[in-house]
Write a protein that holds these residues in place. Structure first.
Motif, PDB file in Angstrom:
ATOM      1  N   ILE A 137       6.931  -6.826   3.832  1.00 21.03           N
ATOM      2  CA  ILE A 137       5.672  -6.424   3.272  1.00 21.03           C
ATOM      3  C   ILE A 137       5.886  -6.227   1.846  1.00 21.03           C
ATOM      4  O   ILE A 137       7.332  -6.297   1.095  1.00 21.03           O
ATOM      5  CB  ILE A 137       5.616  -4.867   3.727  1.00 21.03           C
ATOM      6  CG1 ILE A 137       4.717  -4.888   4.731  1.00 21.03           C
ATOM      7  CG2 ILE A 137       4.522  -4.733   1.950  1.00 21.03           C
ATOM      8  CD1 ILE A 137       5.425  -2.699   5.872  1.00 21.03           C
ATOM      9  N   PRO A 156       8.935 -12.860   7.450  1.00 16.81           N
ATOM     10  CA  PRO A 156       8.247 -11.612   7.176  1.00 16.81           C
ATOM     11  C   PRO A 156       8.494 -10.381   6.683  1.00 16.81           C
ATOM     12  O   PRO A 156       9.900 -10.208   7.327  1.00 16.81           O
ATOM     13  CB  PRO A 156       6.977 -11.521   8.045  1.00 16.81           C
ATOM     14  CG  PRO A 156       7.471 -11.351   9.660  1.00 16.81           C
ATOM     15  CD  PRO A 156       9.580 -12.403   8.988  1.00 16.81           C
ATOM     16  N   LEU A 188      -1.872 -11.973   4.765  1.00 20.29           N
ATOM     17  CA  LEU A 188      -0.147 -12.642   4.858  1.00 20.29           C
ATOM     18  C   LEU A 188      -0.204 -13.478   3.932  1.00 20.29           C
ATOM     19  O   LEU A 188      -1.325 -14.565   3.974  1.00 20.29           O
ATOM     20  CB  LEU A 188      -0.338 -12.871   6.258  1.00 20.29           C
ATOM     21  CG  LEU A 188       0.408 -13.252   6.900  1.00 20.29           C
ATOM     22  CD1 LEU A 188       2.073 -11.760   7.160  1.00 20.29           C
ATOM     23  CD2 LEU A 188       0.451 -13.432   8.260  1.00 20.29           C
ATOM     24  N   ILE A 193       2.341  -7.780  13.247  1.00 19.67           N
ATOM     25  CA  ILE A 193       1.311  -8.065  11.830  1.00 19.67           C
ATOM     26  C   ILE A 193       0.248  -8.882  12.102  1.00 19.67           C
ATOM     27  O   ILE A 193      -0.898  -8.661  11.031  1.00 19.67           O
ATOM     28  CB  ILE A 193       2.195  -8.971  10.643  1.00 19.67           C
ATOM     29  CG1 ILE A 193       3.955  -8.985  11.244  1.00 19.67           C
ATOM     30  CG2 ILE A 193       1.418  -9.524  10.251  1.00 19.67           C
ATOM     31  CD1 ILE A 193       4.817  -9.642  11.057  1.00 19.67           C
ATOM     32  N   LEU A 197       3.226  -9.304   3.856  1.00 13.86           N
ATOM     33  CA  LEU A 197       2.219  -8.680   4.165  1.00 13.86           C
ATOM     34  C   LEU A 197       2.048  -7.928   2.919  1.00 13.86           C
ATOM     35  O   LEU A 197       2.770  -7.566   2.696  1.00 13.86           O
ATOM     36  CB  LEU A 197       2.279  -8.630   5.551  1.00 13.86           C
ATOM     37  CG  LEU A 197       1.657  -7.404   5.731  1.00 13.86           C
ATOM     38  CD1 LEU A 197       0.487  -8.224   6.447  1.00 13.86           C
ATOM     39  CD2 LEU A 197       1.718  -6.073   7.199  1.00 13.86           C
ATOM     40  N   LEU A 229      -6.211  -6.857   3.422  1.00 11.81           N
ATOM     41  CA  LEU A 229      -4.599  -7.266   3.824  1.00 11.81           C
ATOM     42  C   LEU A 229      -4.600  -8.193   3.527  1.00 11.81           C
ATOM     43  O   LEU A 229      -5.145  -9.001   4.564  1.00 11.81           O
ATOM     44  CB  LEU A 229      -4.203  -6.049   4.866  1.00 11.81           C
ATOM     45  CG  LEU A 229      -2.898  -6.288   5.266  1.00 11.81           C
ATOM     46  CD1 LEU A 229      -2.264  -5.547   4.678  1.00 11.81           C
ATOM     47  CD2 LEU A 229      -2.550  -5.238   6.306  1.00 11.81           C
ATOM     48  N   THR A 231       3.572  -2.233  11.123  1.00 11.11           N
ATOM     49  CA  THR A 231       4.596  -3.452  11.967  1.00 11.11           C
ATOM     50  C   THR A 231       5.749  -3.454  12.148  1.00 11.11           C
ATOM     51  O   THR A 231       6.706  -4.236  12.702  1.00 11.11           O
ATOM     52  CB  THR A 231       4.536  -4.412  10.154  1.00 11.11           C
ATOM     53  OG1 THR A 231       4.912  -4.191   9.736  1.00 11.11           O
ATOM     54  CG2 THR A 231       2.667  -4.626  10.475  1.00 11.11           C
ATOM     55  N   LEU A 256      -3.754  -7.355  10.063  1.00  8.78           N
ATOM     56  CA  LEU A 256      -4.637  -7.485   9.711  1.00  8.78           C
ATOM     57  C   LEU A 256      -6.106  -7.731   9.978  1.00  8.78           C
ATOM     58  O   LEU A 256      -6.965  -7.381   8.959  1.00  8.78           O
ATOM     59  CB  LEU A 256      -4.072  -9.558   9.587  1.00  8.78           C
ATOM     60  CG  LEU A 256      -3.193  -9.529   8.934  1.00  8.78           C
ATOM     61  CD1 LEU A 256      -1.959 -11.651   9.226  1.00  8.78           C
ATOM     62  CD2 LEU A 256      -3.551 -10.099   7.535  1.00  8.78           C
ATOM     63  N   LEU A 281       2.134   0.188   6.222  1.00  9.79           N
ATOM     64  CA  LEU A 281       2.388  -0.803   7.049  1.00  9.79           C
ATOM     65  C   LEU A 281       3.773  -0.796   7.109  1.00  9.79           C
ATOM     66  O   LEU A 281       3.833  -2.200   8.443  1.00  9.79           O
ATOM     67  CB  LEU A 281       1.553  -1.800   5.769  1.00  9.79           C
ATOM     68  CG  LEU A 281       0.620  -1.791   5.097  1.00  9.79           C
ATOM     69  CD1 LEU A 281       0.565  -3.220   4.392  1.00  9.79           C
ATOM     70  CD2 LEU A 281      -0.196  -2.526   6.063  1.00  9.79           C
TER      71      LEU A 281
END
Ligand SMILES: C[S@@+](CC[C@H](N)C(=O)[O-])C[C@H]1O[C@@H](n2cnc3c(N)ncnc32)[C@H](O)[C@@H]1O
Length: 266
Positions: free
Chosen positions: A10, A8, A57, A135, A48, A55, A28, A139, A24
Protein backbone atom coordinates in the motif's frame (compact mmCIF):
# COMPACT_ATOMS: atom_id res chain seq x y z
CA UNK A 1 5.38 -12.35 -21.95
CA UNK A 2 7.00 -13.83 -18.87
CA UNK A 3 4.92 -13.79 -15.68
CA UNK A 4 6.86 -11.70 -13.15
CA UNK A 5 5.81 -11.42 -9.54
CA UNK A 6 6.19 -7.93 -8.07
CA UNK A 7 5.65 -7.61 -4.31
CA UNK A 8 2.52 -5.51 -3.77
CA UNK A 9 2.28 -2.84 -1.06
CA UNK A 10 0.00 0.00 0.00
CA UNK A 11 1.42 3.39 -0.92
CA UNK A 12 0.62 6.09 1.63
CA UNK A 13 0.18 9.37 -0.20
CA UNK A 14 -0.18 12.75 1.52
CA UNK A 15 -3.86 13.23 0.59
CA UNK A 16 -4.96 9.82 1.93
CA UNK A 17 -5.95 9.74 5.59
CA UNK A 18 -4.54 7.27 8.06
CA UNK A 19 -7.98 5.67 8.68
CA UNK A 20 -8.24 4.66 5.03
CA UNK A 21 -4.67 3.28 5.06
CA UNK A 22 -5.51 1.22 8.17
CA UNK A 23 -8.72 0.00 6.50
CA UNK A 24 -6.79 -1.05 3.38
CA UNK A 25 -4.22 -2.80 5.52
CA UNK A 26 -6.95 -4.73 7.32
CA UNK A 27 -8.58 -5.64 3.99
CA UNK A 28 -5.44 -6.76 2.19
CA UNK A 29 -2.79 -7.57 4.82
CA UNK A 30 -0.23 -5.60 2.76
CA UNK A 31 2.72 -3.62 4.10
CA UNK A 32 2.55 0.17 3.86
CA UNK A 33 5.27 2.19 2.18
CA UNK A 34 5.53 5.97 2.33
CA UNK A 35 5.69 8.08 -0.82
CA UNK A 36 9.07 9.49 0.24
CA UNK A 37 10.57 6.03 0.94
CA UNK A 38 13.94 5.34 -0.74
CA UNK A 39 13.72 4.58 -4.46
CA UNK A 40 14.78 0.94 -4.05
CA UNK A 41 11.71 0.39 -1.82
CA UNK A 42 9.29 2.05 -4.26
CA UNK A 43 10.74 0.84 -7.58
CA UNK A 44 9.42 -2.21 -9.37
CA UNK A 45 6.43 -2.70 -7.13
CA UNK A 46 2.74 -3.01 -7.45
CA UNK A 47 1.15 -0.38 -5.27
CA UNK A 48 -2.39 0.04 -4.06
CA UNK A 49 -3.13 3.69 -3.40
CA UNK A 50 -6.08 5.94 -2.83
CA UNK A 51 -6.14 8.22 -5.87
CA UNK A 52 -8.62 11.12 -6.12
CA UNK A 53 -10.56 9.02 -8.68
CA UNK A 54 -10.75 5.91 -6.51
CA UNK A 55 -8.67 3.03 -5.17
CA UNK A 56 -5.92 2.35 -7.71
CA UNK A 57 -3.53 -0.50 -8.44
CA UNK A 58 -0.43 0.53 -10.30
CA UNK A 59 3.02 -0.69 -11.16
CA UNK A 60 5.74 1.79 -10.25
CA UNK A 61 8.39 2.84 -12.75
CA UNK A 62 8.52 5.25 -15.66
CA UNK A 63 7.43 2.83 -18.38
CA UNK A 64 4.69 1.18 -16.35
CA UNK A 65 1.10 1.54 -17.59
CA UNK A 66 -1.38 3.81 -15.78
CA UNK A 67 -3.45 2.79 -12.76
CA UNK A 68 -6.29 0.31 -12.80
CA UNK A 69 -9.39 1.68 -11.06
CA UNK A 70 -12.83 0.07 -11.06
CA UNK A 71 -15.16 2.63 -12.58
CA UNK A 72 -18.77 1.64 -13.29
CA UNK A 73 -19.87 5.24 -13.81
CA UNK A 74 -17.53 6.77 -16.41
CA UNK A 75 -14.77 5.16 -18.46
CA UNK A 76 -15.17 2.22 -20.82
CA UNK A 77 -17.65 0.36 -18.60
CA UNK A 78 -19.86 3.41 -18.17
CA UNK A 79 -19.74 3.98 -21.91
CA UNK A 80 -20.73 0.38 -22.54
CA UNK A 81 -23.60 0.73 -20.05
CA UNK A 82 -24.98 3.70 -21.97
CA UNK A 83 -24.23 2.66 -25.53
CA UNK A 84 -23.44 -1.09 -25.32
CA UNK A 85 -25.15 -3.56 -27.57
CA UNK A 86 -27.72 -4.83 -25.05
CA UNK A 87 -28.89 -8.31 -25.94
CA UNK A 88 -26.52 -8.54 -28.91
CA UNK A 89 -23.43 -8.62 -26.66
CA UNK A 90 -21.77 -12.02 -26.83
CA UNK A 91 -21.63 -12.48 -23.04
CA UNK A 92 -25.35 -11.74 -22.84
CA UNK A 93 -26.03 -14.36 -25.52
CA UNK A 94 -23.69 -16.84 -23.83
CA UNK A 95 -25.41 -16.51 -20.46
CA UNK A 96 -28.82 -16.85 -22.14
CA UNK A 97 -30.37 -13.59 -20.97
CA UNK A 98 -31.93 -13.14 -24.42
CA UNK A 99 -33.57 -16.61 -24.19
CA UNK A 100 -34.99 -16.19 -20.70
CA UNK A 101 -38.27 -14.40 -20.13
CA UNK A 102 -37.28 -13.20 -16.64
CA UNK A 103 -34.21 -11.68 -14.95
CA UNK A 104 -31.63 -14.36 -14.16
CA UNK A 105 -29.67 -15.12 -11.03
CA UNK A 106 -25.99 -15.53 -11.88
CA UNK A 107 -23.05 -16.66 -9.78
CA UNK A 108 -19.85 -15.10 -11.13
CA UNK A 109 -17.33 -17.33 -9.33
CA UNK A 110 -14.26 -15.45 -10.65
CA UNK A 111 -15.33 -11.83 -10.26
CA UNK A 112 -12.04 -10.00 -10.94
CA UNK A 113 -12.80 -6.33 -11.57
CA UNK A 114 -16.49 -7.09 -12.02
CA UNK A 115 -16.71 -5.96 -15.63
CA UNK A 116 -18.56 -9.02 -16.88
CA UNK A 117 -20.77 -9.07 -13.77
CA UNK A 118 -21.68 -5.43 -14.38
CA UNK A 119 -22.74 -6.14 -17.97
CA UNK A 120 -24.98 -8.95 -16.73
CA UNK A 121 -26.41 -6.76 -13.95
CA UNK A 122 -27.05 -4.00 -16.53
CA UNK A 123 -29.22 -6.52 -18.37
CA UNK A 124 -31.30 -7.06 -15.21
CA UNK A 125 -29.59 -10.12 -13.71
CA UNK A 126 -28.78 -10.32 -10.02
CA UNK A 127 -25.13 -11.29 -9.78
CA UNK A 128 -23.42 -12.87 -6.79
CA UNK A 129 -19.67 -12.45 -7.23
CA UNK A 130 -16.83 -14.40 -5.62
CA UNK A 131 -13.26 -13.11 -5.55
CA UNK A 132 -10.41 -14.66 -3.60
CA UNK A 133 -7.71 -12.03 -4.03
CA UNK A 134 -8.05 -9.43 -1.22
CA UNK A 135 -6.41 -6.78 -3.41
CA UNK A 136 -8.75 -7.34 -6.34
CA UNK A 137 -11.67 -7.49 -3.91
CA UNK A 138 -10.69 -4.13 -2.40
CA UNK A 139 -10.58 -2.56 -5.89
CA UNK A 140 -13.96 -4.02 -6.82
CA UNK A 141 -15.60 -3.10 -3.50
CA UNK A 142 -14.35 0.48 -3.95
CA UNK A 143 -15.84 0.65 -7.46
CA UNK A 144 -19.16 -0.73 -6.24
CA UNK A 145 -19.27 1.74 -3.37
CA UNK A 146 -18.62 4.76 -5.60
CA UNK A 147 -21.18 3.59 -8.16
CA UNK A 148 -23.85 3.04 -5.48
CA UNK A 149 -24.52 6.77 -5.20
CA UNK A 150 -24.66 7.36 -8.97
CA UNK A 151 -28.07 8.07 -10.44
CA UNK A 152 -27.75 5.55 -13.30
CA UNK A 153 -25.23 2.98 -12.09
CA UNK A 154 -26.63 2.85 -8.52
CA UNK A 155 -29.62 0.66 -9.35
CA UNK A 156 -27.38 -1.69 -11.35
CA UNK A 157 -24.73 -2.24 -8.66
CA UNK A 158 -27.57 -2.79 -6.17
CA UNK A 159 -28.04 -6.12 -8.00
CA UNK A 160 -24.36 -7.07 -7.46
CA UNK A 161 -23.21 -8.76 -4.28
CA UNK A 162 -19.54 -9.47 -3.56
CA UNK A 163 -18.40 -12.48 -1.51
CA UNK A 164 -14.86 -13.26 -0.45
CA UNK A 165 -13.31 -16.70 -0.57
CA UNK A 166 -12.24 -19.65 -2.65
CA UNK A 167 -15.05 -20.31 -5.10
CA UNK A 168 -15.04 -24.16 -5.18
CA UNK A 169 -15.39 -24.22 -1.37
CA UNK A 170 -18.10 -21.54 -1.34
CA UNK A 171 -19.97 -23.36 -4.11
CA UNK A 172 -19.80 -26.65 -2.17
CA UNK A 173 -21.30 -24.85 0.84
CA UNK A 174 -24.11 -23.44 -1.31
CA UNK A 175 -24.81 -26.87 -2.83
CA UNK A 176 -25.02 -28.26 0.73
CA UNK A 177 -27.61 -25.59 1.55
CA UNK A 178 -29.67 -26.59 -1.50
CA UNK A 179 -29.10 -23.25 -3.28
CA UNK A 180 -29.28 -22.88 -7.05
CA UNK A 181 -28.36 -20.13 -9.56
CA UNK A 182 -29.79 -19.96 -13.06
CA UNK A 183 -26.27 -19.62 -14.45
CA UNK A 184 -22.75 -20.02 -13.08
CA UNK A 185 -20.18 -17.93 -14.95
CA UNK A 186 -16.44 -18.70 -14.87
CA UNK A 187 -13.57 -16.61 -16.23
CA UNK A 188 -10.35 -17.87 -14.62
CA UNK A 189 -6.95 -16.40 -15.49
CA UNK A 190 -5.21 -18.26 -18.25
CA UNK A 191 -1.41 -18.09 -18.72
CA UNK A 192 -1.26 -15.61 -21.61
CA UNK A 193 1.84 -15.95 -23.73
CA UNK A 194 0.91 -14.16 -26.91
CA UNK A 195 0.97 -10.38 -27.18
CA UNK A 196 -2.53 -10.13 -28.59
CA UNK A 197 -4.03 -11.70 -25.49
CA UNK A 198 -2.04 -9.49 -23.12
CA UNK A 199 -2.81 -6.10 -24.60
CA UNK A 200 -5.23 -4.88 -21.97
CA UNK A 201 -3.39 -3.15 -19.14
CA UNK A 202 -5.70 -4.74 -16.56
CA UNK A 203 -4.75 -8.17 -17.79
CA UNK A 204 -1.01 -7.39 -17.75
CA UNK A 205 -1.33 -6.11 -14.20
CA UNK A 206 -3.46 -9.08 -13.20
CA UNK A 207 -0.87 -11.49 -14.56
CA UNK A 208 1.75 -9.66 -12.52
CA UNK A 209 -0.35 -9.63 -9.37
CA UNK A 210 -2.00 -13.04 -9.49
CA UNK A 211 -0.35 -15.20 -12.14
CA UNK A 212 -2.51 -17.82 -13.84
CA UNK A 213 -5.27 -19.61 -11.91
CA UNK A 214 -3.56 -22.99 -11.94
CA UNK A 215 -6.42 -24.60 -10.00
CA UNK A 216 -9.09 -23.35 -12.45
CA UNK A 217 -10.19 -26.90 -13.33
CA UNK A 218 -11.59 -27.29 -9.78
CA UNK A 219 -14.29 -24.71 -10.59
CA UNK A 220 -16.22 -26.70 -13.18
CA UNK A 221 -17.65 -29.62 -11.22
CA UNK A 222 -19.24 -27.56 -8.37
CA UNK A 223 -20.42 -25.02 -10.95
CA UNK A 224 -22.27 -27.76 -12.85
CA UNK A 225 -23.92 -28.90 -9.61
CA UNK A 226 -24.95 -25.38 -8.60
CA UNK A 227 -26.32 -24.13 -11.93
CA UNK A 228 -29.93 -24.76 -12.90
CA UNK A 229 -29.73 -23.87 -16.58
CA UNK A 230 -26.12 -23.55 -17.73
CA UNK A 231 -22.48 -22.99 -16.89
CA UNK A 232 -20.61 -20.50 -19.07
CA UNK A 233 -16.81 -20.47 -19.25
CA UNK A 234 -14.89 -17.60 -20.85
CA UNK A 235 -11.68 -18.85 -22.49
CA UNK A 236 -8.93 -17.40 -24.67
CA UNK A 237 -9.25 -18.56 -28.28
CA UNK A 238 -6.81 -21.45 -28.25
CA UNK A 239 -7.08 -22.45 -24.58
CA UNK A 240 -7.98 -26.07 -23.83
CA UNK A 241 -11.41 -26.86 -22.40
CA UNK A 242 -11.73 -26.27 -18.67
CA UNK A 243 -11.12 -29.54 -16.76
CA UNK A 244 -10.75 -31.16 -20.21
CA UNK A 245 -14.53 -31.29 -20.37
CA UNK A 246 -15.98 -30.52 -23.78
CA UNK A 247 -18.81 -27.96 -23.67
CA UNK A 248 -22.20 -28.50 -25.33
CA UNK A 249 -21.40 -25.67 -27.71
CA UNK A 250 -19.18 -22.61 -28.10
CA UNK A 251 -19.67 -18.99 -29.06
CA UNK A 252 -16.49 -17.94 -30.82
CA UNK A 253 -15.28 -14.34 -30.81
CA UNK A 254 -12.24 -12.55 -32.24
CA UNK A 255 -9.87 -13.07 -29.32
CA UNK A 256 -11.77 -15.47 -27.12
CA UNK A 257 -14.73 -17.77 -26.82
CA UNK A 258 -17.53 -18.71 -24.46
CA UNK A 259 -17.90 -22.43 -23.73
CA UNK A 260 -21.45 -23.28 -22.78
CA UNK A 261 -22.44 -26.31 -20.71
CA UNK A 262 -26.24 -26.47 -21.04
CA UNK A 263 -28.21 -28.20 -18.27
CA UNK A 264 -31.92 -27.33 -18.52
CA UNK A 265 -33.75 -25.14 -21.06
CA UNK A 266 -34.89 -21.72 -19.83
C1 LIG B 1 -9.69 -13.13 -15.47
S1 LIG B 1 -10.15 -12.51 -13.91
C2 LIG B 1 -11.88 -12.27 -14.09
C3 LIG B 1 -12.24 -11.02 -14.81
C4 LIG B 1 -13.71 -10.71 -14.72
N1 LIG B 1 -14.51 -11.61 -15.51
C5 LIG B 1 -14.01 -9.28 -15.10
O1 LIG B 1 -14.90 -9.06 -15.95
O2 LIG B 1 -13.40 -8.35 -14.52
C6 LIG B 1 -10.15 -13.91 -12.87
C7 LIG B 1 -10.39 -13.59 -11.40
O3 LIG B 1 -10.88 -14.75 -10.77
C8 LIG B 1 -10.31 -14.86 -9.49
N2 LIG B 1 -10.33 -16.30 -9.15
C9 LIG B 1 -9.73 -17.29 -9.83
N3 LIG B 1 -9.95 -18.48 -9.25
C10 LIG B 1 -10.74 -18.23 -8.18
C11 LIG B 1 -11.30 -19.06 -7.17
N4 LIG B 1 -11.08 -20.37 -7.16
N5 LIG B 1 -12.05 -18.47 -6.22
C12 LIG B 1 -12.27 -17.12 -6.23
N6 LIG B 1 -11.74 -16.29 -7.15
C13 LIG B 1 -10.99 -16.83 -8.12
C14 LIG B 1 -8.90 -14.31 -9.67
O4 LIG B 1 -8.37 -13.88 -8.42
C15 LIG B 1 -9.13 -13.17 -10.65
O5 LIG B 1 -9.38 -11.96 -9.99
Amino acid sequence: MEDVYLAPAILATPHCCSERIAELQALTGLDVIEQDAPKYVREQRLVLWQSPEGLALQQTGKKAPGPVIVDFVGGAVGHRRKYGGGKSQSIVKAVGIADASRPLSVLDATAGLGRDAFVLATMGSTVTMVERSPIVRALLADGLQRAASDEDAGSIVARMNLLSGHAPELMQGMIGEGRKFDVVYLDPMFPHRDKAAAVKKEMVLFQTLLGPDLDADDLLSPALALAEHRVVVKRPKRAPDLAEQEPGYRLEGKSGRFDIYPLKRF
